[in-house]
Enzyme design. Structure first.
Site: not given
Ligand code: ZN
Ligand code: ZN
Ligand code: FE
Length: 752
Positions: A29, A47
């Site tokens: 990320r 996610n």
């Protein structure tokens, strides 16, 4: 004015990108955040259960560049399986954000395995300038524990045992800073806010105390990533010997932890072996030890194969500071699961260890160290656990959700859901009550993490396997797979083989469909079915299971089978047993089951030539037979076929003759190995004539013998066969859960 407007030319677009694979808990990320900045894109990343979802909004050209960049510059521990891009209506995002995790329903799921400490964290650990200096729980977004701290998914701090440690301000700052390498690192913590090491009745710096104890030859138990280890100085005969006595472990080799430069001093190290050691899984790699090695001979008696691993966490790095090499063996009581709990460690390890070091981060899922073995440019997996489990394998099939129970020895189980096979960590031998209970707990845990309900459960044919009894107790529709068919099918699953193969399974023992114990099998197999074409002749196992622990019994049985009496040779004469009674035992069908196992054949030969009459760990006789092999000896023994039975008499006759002639044991061992690979080739040629199949699959515990595996591969390849074997699941019984899934999938089709 925002960047989008400033960058003129090119149309503004919005795309949704879904990426599956190992992309959670590996610094993905923050990487995407930085990618968005780099290419002036807006939107968000989050996610999701199946991986991550990104939305990029910006210039079309920049979006394409960003996607290319993701593919090439992704963090090294990431595995991208699929990237799916979909165009959407523009919404004019004002910035790029990392959003809370979303949970989708019923999607495929990837769970990251644990990762060894990265180089940057190692540097910080050793740098007095760093606020993580000497902090054993240092980690970042691309290293540290993952699976072993997990309570639920998606992977976020509050769903791991790190939730017990609220971040301090400094950690928070790094966690929320997109340019920091600990941006969104769920395991971030420091000496102020994070877990701590402790020992009973001890207050000061326990690590210094521990290192001191180790240098005095003391034994330690220390809680690590996947569980407790028992630890001692690997160069001290006294320490290793004491550990052997206290753990009641006679000969089974211990693994050793060393830095890479020390490993290169002690062992031969190929590029591939080095890469495996340095990989983020940080497994134990089995290496050939140098003659000059200064590791205590008590670590690996009677073999020059040494299992080594790197210090793979800050805890281990700190422990090994002043000591060259540490024995590191799973902290458990024989055959029980690895200990993960502080009270349990205190109760069960205090008789063995002089000092027990705990830490207060809960291990939610215990995981032993993994073991791999390399040869030429290949590797096999002996134990697939920490660093590998529970990453998934794409099988190229899709159908019902299935639970595969695995076998009873070296158990791993597996779950099939949405084209993917998830293999558990190493569980162990289910005949042990504690291990069986742990097995059931782990099934429940993985089932919960993967949010799966099973339509089928599949187990071994063996009616007395604990895993079979478990399968039948669940109430789920139960399918069965023959043990050696499952070995072969595991390779078909790994290599996406959908046509017929010749399957050679050289194994310990597995339940055959005629009620005898199989283990020397040439099958013609598809995924759903098999035919037993050739097999080793059935030999009596005098006294049943006792014959596994006492290879001399198998040697006697082979001699009797060959000659009809016991020949006058040193081996027989030294045994001092009542021969007539032993013949009665051999012929007693109730006490002495029949087996075609090649594993037992290895045992017999090892004992017959005077290497090993009784064993103290599984496979010892065969391992020692392999270790003395004279690689320059090219001779072999004769064998006979009677119908589809491979007769071993001529081989035993040849060996007895060589013993009488005083031939060197290493040469006999080599001739025996050569015989088996020549036989494998001969029989494959016969089967090829009958079936026109040229794919050969090798699987089963005996193929952990690299000399045998290699010579089978070489001979078969030279004669036009395509040879396959297990590369990513264990070649021993640890791999059969995958085979069971492959078979179960086919069998379920017949029911639907
Ligand atoms: Zn790191
Ligand atoms: Zn902190
Ligand atoms: Fe097996």
């Amino acid at each position: 004015m925002d960047k989008l407007v400033k960058r003129k030319g090119g149309q503004v677009k919005r795309v949704e990108i879904k990426i599956t694979g190992i992309v959670q808990g590996v610094g993905f990320r923050p990487f995407i955040y930085q990618t968005a900045e780099k290419f002036f894109l807006k939107g968000y990343i989050s996610n999701i259960s199946s991986g991550i979802i990104i939305e990029f909004e910006g210039k079309e050209e920049d979006i394409s560049k960003a996607i290319e960049y993701i593919k090439t510059a992704k963090p090294s521990s990431t595995v991208i399986e699929t990237i799916c891009v979909k165009e959407k209506q523009s919404v004019n995002y004002s910035d790029f954000k990392i959003n809370e995790s979303l949970r989708e329903d019923n999607k495929d799921i990837s769970i990251s395995p644990d990762m060894g400490i990265c180089q940057e964290c190692q540097n910080e650990l050793q740098s007095p300038k760093s606020r993580f200096y000497n902090y054993p729980f240092i980690s970042c977004s691309s290293c540290g524990p993952r699976f072993t701290i997990l309570e639920d998914i998606p992977y976020d701090r509050f769903k791991t045992s790190m939730k017990d440690f609220p971040m301090c301000d400094e950690c928070k700052k790094e966690y929320y800073n997109p340019t920091n390498r600990r941006y969104h690192a769920q395991t971030i913590c420091c000496s102020k806010c994070g877990p701590k090491l402790w020992a009973l009745n001890y207050n000061d710096d326990v690590l210094d105390f521990a290192v001191n104890k180790l240098s005095q030859g003391k034994i330690l138990a220390i809680k690590g990533i996947g569980g407790y280890h028992l630890v001692c100085d690997a160069k001290s005969d006294y320490a290793v010997n004491t550990l052997r006595q206290k753990k009641n472990r006679q000969d089974k080799p211990f693994a050793v932890m060393m830095d890479i430069n020390k490993i290169e001093k002690e062992c031969y190290l190929s590029e591939l072996e080095k890469n495996n050691l340095l990989s983020f899984a940080c497994p134990i790699v089995l290496l050939k030890q140098k003659n000059s090695s200064s590791i205590s001979k008590m670590v690996n008696p009677n073999t020059d194969i040494l299992g080594v691993m790197l210090p793979y966490s800050g805890i281990h790095k700190s422990l090994i500071k002043n000591i060259d090499a540490l024995v590191m063996t799973s902290g458990n009581v024989s055959n029980e699961p690895i200990i993960t709990d502080e009270n349990c460690a205190q109760e069960k390890l205090s008789d063995i260890a002089d000092l027990i070091i705990h830490h207060n981060r809960r291990i939610t899922i215990g995981c032993d160290d993994s073991v791999v073995k390399c040869f030429d440019n290949n590797k096999i997996i002996i134990r697939r656990s920490r660093g590998f489990a529970p990453s998934s394998i794409k099988l190229g099939i899709n159908g019902p959700n299935i639970l595969a129970c695995g076998g009873d020895l070296k158990n791993t189980f597996g779950i099939f859901k949405n084209e993917k096979f998830y293999m558990s960590q190493y569980i162990g031998d289910l005949q042990n009550k504690e291990t069986f209970d742990w097995y059931v707990q782990n099934i429940d845990m993985l089932k919960k993490l993967l949010e799966v309900e099973f339509e089928y459960i599949i187990c071994d044919y063996h009616p007395l396997y604990q895993s079979t009894i478990y399968a039948q107790s669940t109430g789920i529709q139960c399918l069965k797979a023959q043990h050696h068919h499952a070995h072969i099918a595991s390779v078909m699953g790994e290599h996406n083989i959908f046509d017929q193969v010749i399957g050679i399974s050289f194994d310990g023992t597995g339940y055959g469909d005629d009620g005898t114990l199989w283990g020397g099998e040439f099958l013609v197999a598809t995924r759903g079915d098999y035919k037993r074409e050739y097999h080793f002749e059935n030999i009596s196992m005098p006294g049943g299971e006792t014959a596994v622990k006492e290879p001399w019994r198998m040697a006697m049985s082979y001699l009797y089978n060959t000659f009809g009496y016991f020949p006058d040779i040193g081996f027989v004469n030294k045994l001092q047993i009542e021969k007539d009674n032993f013949i009665k035992l051999i012929n007693n069908k109730n006490l002495s089951p029949k087996t075609s196992s090649v594993g037992r054949f290895f045992d017999a030969v090892s004992s017959l030539i005077g290497l090993r009459d009784t064993i103290t760990y599984e496979g010892q006789a065969a391992i020692e037979l392999e270790s003395i092999i004279d690689i320059f000896e090219k001779g072999s023994y004769n064998y006979n076929l009677k119908d589809r039975d491979i007769l071993t008499g001529p081989i035993i006759e040849g060996i007895v003759q060589d013993i009488k002639n005083g031939l060197d044991k290493g040469m006999i061992s080599a001739k025996f190995h050569n015989t088996l690979s020549e036989m494998a080739l001969d029989i494959c040629k016969e089967i090829r004539k009958l079936y026109q199949v040229d794919k050969v699959v090798l699987s089963g515990g005996v193929f952990q013998n690299i000399n045998l595996l290699k010579s089978c591969i070489n001979k078969l390849t030279q004669h036009g066969f395509k040879v396959y074997y297990n590369n990513i699941t264990p070649i021993n019984d640890g791999g059969i859960a995958l085979g069971q899934i492959v078979i179960g999938f086919e069998k379920s089709k017949l029911i639907h």
